[in-house]
Design a protein around this motif. Structure first.
Motif, short mmCIF file in Angstrom:
data_model
loop_
_atom_site.label_atom_id
_atom_site.label_comp_id
_atom_site.label_asym_id
_atom_site.label_seq_id
_atom_site.Cartn_x
_atom_site.Cartn_y
_atom_site.Cartn_z
N GLY A 178 0.81 -1.21 0.00
CA GLY A 178 0.00 0.00 0.00
C GLY A 178 0.84 1.26 0.00
N LEU A 179 1.98 1.22 0.70
CA LEU A 179 2.90 2.35 0.70
C LEU A 179 3.62 2.47 -0.64
N ALA A 180 4.08 1.32 -1.14
CA ALA A 180 4.90 1.33 -2.35
C ALA A 180 4.14 1.88 -3.55
N ILE A 181 2.84 1.65 -3.56
CA ILE A 181 2.08 2.01 -4.75
C ILE A 181 1.78 3.50 -4.85
N ILE A 182 1.90 4.23 -3.71
CA ILE A 182 1.57 5.65 -3.76
C ILE A 182 2.76 6.56 -3.52
N ILE A 183 3.82 6.08 -2.82
CA ILE A 183 4.98 6.93 -2.59
C ILE A 183 5.84 6.96 -3.85
N PRO A 184 6.14 8.12 -4.40
CA PRO A 184 6.97 8.17 -5.60
C PRO A 184 8.41 7.82 -5.28
N PRO A 185 9.16 7.28 -6.25
CA PRO A 185 8.73 7.04 -7.63
C PRO A 185 7.99 5.71 -7.76
N ALA A 202 1.00 13.63 -5.47
CA ALA A 202 -0.21 13.47 -4.65
C ALA A 202 -0.06 12.35 -3.63
N GLY A 203 0.83 11.39 -3.91
CA GLY A 203 0.97 10.27 -3.00
C GLY A 203 1.92 10.50 -1.84
N VAL A 204 2.66 11.61 -1.83
CA VAL A 204 3.70 11.81 -0.82
C VAL A 204 3.10 11.94 0.60
N LEU A 215 -7.14 5.41 5.50
CA LEU A 215 -6.54 6.48 4.69
C LEU A 215 -7.48 6.91 3.57
N VAL A 216 -8.14 5.94 2.94
CA VAL A 216 -9.10 6.28 1.86
C VAL A 216 -10.21 7.16 2.41
N LEU A 217 -10.77 6.80 3.57
CA LEU A 217 -11.82 7.62 4.18
C LEU A 217 -11.31 9.02 4.49
N LEU A 218 -10.06 9.10 4.94
CA LEU A 218 -9.45 10.40 5.25
C LEU A 218 -9.32 11.25 3.99
N LEU A 219 -8.95 10.61 2.88
CA LEU A 219 -8.80 11.35 1.62
C LEU A 219 -10.15 11.80 1.08
N VAL A 220 -11.18 10.98 1.29
CA VAL A 220 -12.53 11.37 0.85
C VAL A 220 -13.01 12.56 1.67
N ALA A 221 -12.74 12.54 2.97
CA ALA A 221 -13.18 13.63 3.85
C ALA A 221 -12.35 14.90 3.64
N PHE A 222 -11.05 14.73 3.37
CA PHE A 222 -10.15 15.88 3.21
C PHE A 222 -9.30 15.71 1.94
N PRO A 223 -9.86 16.00 0.77
CA PRO A 223 -9.12 15.82 -0.49
C PRO A 223 -7.83 16.64 -0.55
N GLY A 224 -7.77 17.73 0.22
CA GLY A 224 -6.59 18.58 0.21
C GLY A 224 -5.32 17.88 0.63
N ILE A 225 -5.46 16.77 1.38
CA ILE A 225 -4.28 15.99 1.79
C ILE A 225 -3.54 15.50 0.56
N ALA A 226 -4.29 15.07 -0.45
CA ALA A 226 -3.68 14.57 -1.68
C ALA A 226 -3.30 15.70 -2.64
N LEU A 227 -4.06 16.79 -2.62
CA LEU A 227 -3.89 17.83 -3.65
C LEU A 227 -2.95 18.95 -3.24
N PHE A 228 -2.49 18.97 -1.99
CA PHE A 228 -1.66 20.08 -1.52
C PHE A 228 -0.36 20.20 -2.33
N LEU A 229 0.40 19.13 -2.42
CA LEU A 229 1.69 19.19 -3.13
C LEU A 229 1.52 19.40 -4.64
N PRO A 230 0.58 18.70 -5.32
CA PRO A 230 0.39 18.99 -6.75
C PRO A 230 0.04 20.45 -7.02
N ASN A 231 -0.82 21.02 -6.17
CA ASN A 231 -1.17 22.45 -6.35
C ASN A 231 0.02 23.35 -6.07
N LEU A 232 0.86 22.94 -5.10
CA LEU A 232 2.07 23.70 -4.78
C LEU A 232 3.04 23.69 -5.94
N GLY A 233 3.12 22.49 -6.62
CA GLY A 233 4.04 22.34 -7.74
C GLY A 233 3.64 23.20 -8.94
#
Length: 437
Positions: A151-158, A179-181, A418-436
């Motif tokens: 589960g970690l390997a599939i979302i942490i880059p690279p 988004a996975g960081v 973690l999935v429930l957390l991302l559904v409730a707070f999408p910003g957790i995933a989108l913070f770094l992409p938006n920053l980039g």
């Protein structure tokens, strides 16, 4: 032909060919050729479909795939992966359940670079499981962390699978990687908290044993010499993408170069290791590109036949809300994962799910991360998750499937949390992409 008939015909051909034992990529190619003949005007349609497929493979966004795969193969075959495992093990000293932490930390480092959850599970099962069982660890503390690292390997880059998903879905590769960081760090924290809690509740599940105490000076020296260089490569790969200094392709090339330099410094870069790594990366790359060819043409057939638009129209006309539809898509991925590999699932679902997600108003990067996590959970879903059978193959004699199910469940629960957390707070995933951007 109605859209549902076209969809049933195309999917039915793929499933039939796969059940007959044909490789996934060839099953899709066969279905695509028949579909093109039916829906795109015979031989002329087949020619057009083949041209479109080759066009999809000459996409610059695909270049990170072989580079990330080569990075992982070099990391493993040069022995750098073993140094990381040994370094983390010695660094943790007398920490209760330290081999479980070593499995999660070292296993994530390897699986992230290798891009293969099945390969990672087989390696960790062979490398760590016998040692933990010899030390008296319970099945949950020994098998669970190995299943959880995927589960970690599939979302942490690279992550090579994240690059493939972004390519199939035609979303920004760098944004999906970034988004996975933060979710990956949160999931690692969940795992650590779970291991700590299980060890406190039942100390016998991870018996303590005597180890040679290391002075803090030696620990710092060990961290600097054995762990920091490897960690630095991954951190720099992520940093150059976050800051916009490099594209994902350039970051992947930098990562490969960094691993080669480290292997040379540690004097473990042999001709044999380099050739073996290149051969392994080439095999997976060729398979991936053949699957990309099948995926792109399959997507076009679904669109050309009206199956995609018909299905989306039918789904959006239902009275179910967006999050109900998200749950349905999530459950479909879990079921498919019981008998299909991750690439096959992507080929079948991405052409349908991502346009539907766009209609429902979901952010494509956020939705991509949810799909990645669903793919990983599906691999360990009883009774037929593929990783469960890989674990059965490397587990000590006498280990039952029921014990493997029970061992994996707490770590699956962490991913679901973690999935429930991302559904409730999408910003957790989108913070770094938006920053980039």
């Amino acid at each position: 032909m109605e859209w549902y008939q076209a969809l049933a015909l195309l999917l039915g051909m793929v499933f039939t060919l796969m059940m007959l034992g044909m490789p996934v990529a060839l099953a899709f190619l066969g279905a695509n050729l028949v579909g093109a003949f039916i829906f795109m005007g015979g031989e002329r349609g087949i020619g057009q479909l083949i041209n479109n497929g080759f066009g999809a493979m000459t996409n610059f966004a695909l270049v990170p795939i072989p580079l990330f795969l080569l990075m992982g193969e070099l990391f493993f075959h040069t022995g750098l992966a073993t140094r990381v495992f040994n370094g983390v093990d010695r660094l943790l000293g007398k920490l209760p359940a330290r081999l479980s932490y070593v499995t999660v930390g070292g296993g994530t480092a390897f699986a992230t670079l290798s891009g293969s959850s099945m390969g990672s599970t087989a390696l960790l099962g062979s490398l760590m499981l016998p040692e933990m069982m010899k030390r008296g660890y319970s099945k949950v503390m020994a098998i669970g962390p190995i299943l959880g690292t995927g589960g970690l390997a599939i979302i942490i880059p690279p992550s090579a699978l994240a690059v493939l998903l972004a390519t199939f879905a035609r979303i920004d590769v760098g944004s999906l990687l970034l988004a996975g960081v933060i979710p990956g760090i949160i999931l690692a924290g969940f795992y650590a908290a779970l291991i700590y809690t299980l060890a406190r509740i039942n100390p016998d599940s991870a018996p303590a044993y005597e180890v040679v105490a290391m002075p803090w000076g030696d620990r710092i020296k060990l961290f600097i010499s054995e762990l920091m260089p490897m960690v630095a490569v991954v951190v720099l790969v992520i940093t150059v993408m976050v800051t916009g200094w490099a594209t994902p392709t350039e970051a992947a090339a930098f990562g490969c170069f960094g691993v080669v330099v480290l292997a040379a410094i540690y004097r473990c870069l042999t001709v044999s290791a380099f050739v073996t790594a290149c051969r392994g990366a080439l095999k997976v790359t060729l398979m991936s590109f053949l699957i990309i060819f099948g995926s792109s043409t399959f997507s076009q057939l679904l669109a050309f036949s009206g199956a995609s638009s018909g299905f989306i129209g039918w789904a959006t006309s239902m009275e179910a809300g967006p999050y109900t539809m998200l749950l349905i898509m999530f459950m479909i991925l879990l079921i498919l994962g019981m008998f299909m590999d991750q690439l096959s699932m992507l080929l079948l679902t991405v052409p349908i799910f991502f346009p539907l997600a766009a209609q429902l108003g979901f952010d494509p990067i956020w939705f991509g991360l949810i799909v990645l996590l669903a793919l990983e959970i599906s691999f360990t879903t009883p009774p037929f998750g593929l990783l469960l059978f890989v674990m059965k193959g490397v587990a000590p004699p006498g280990t039952t499937m029921r014990e493997i199910y029970i061992a994996g469940f707490p770590f699956i629960a962490c991913i679901l949390l973690l999935v429930l957390l991302l559904v409730a707070f999408p910003g957790i995933a989108l913070f770094l992409p938006n920053l980039g951007h």
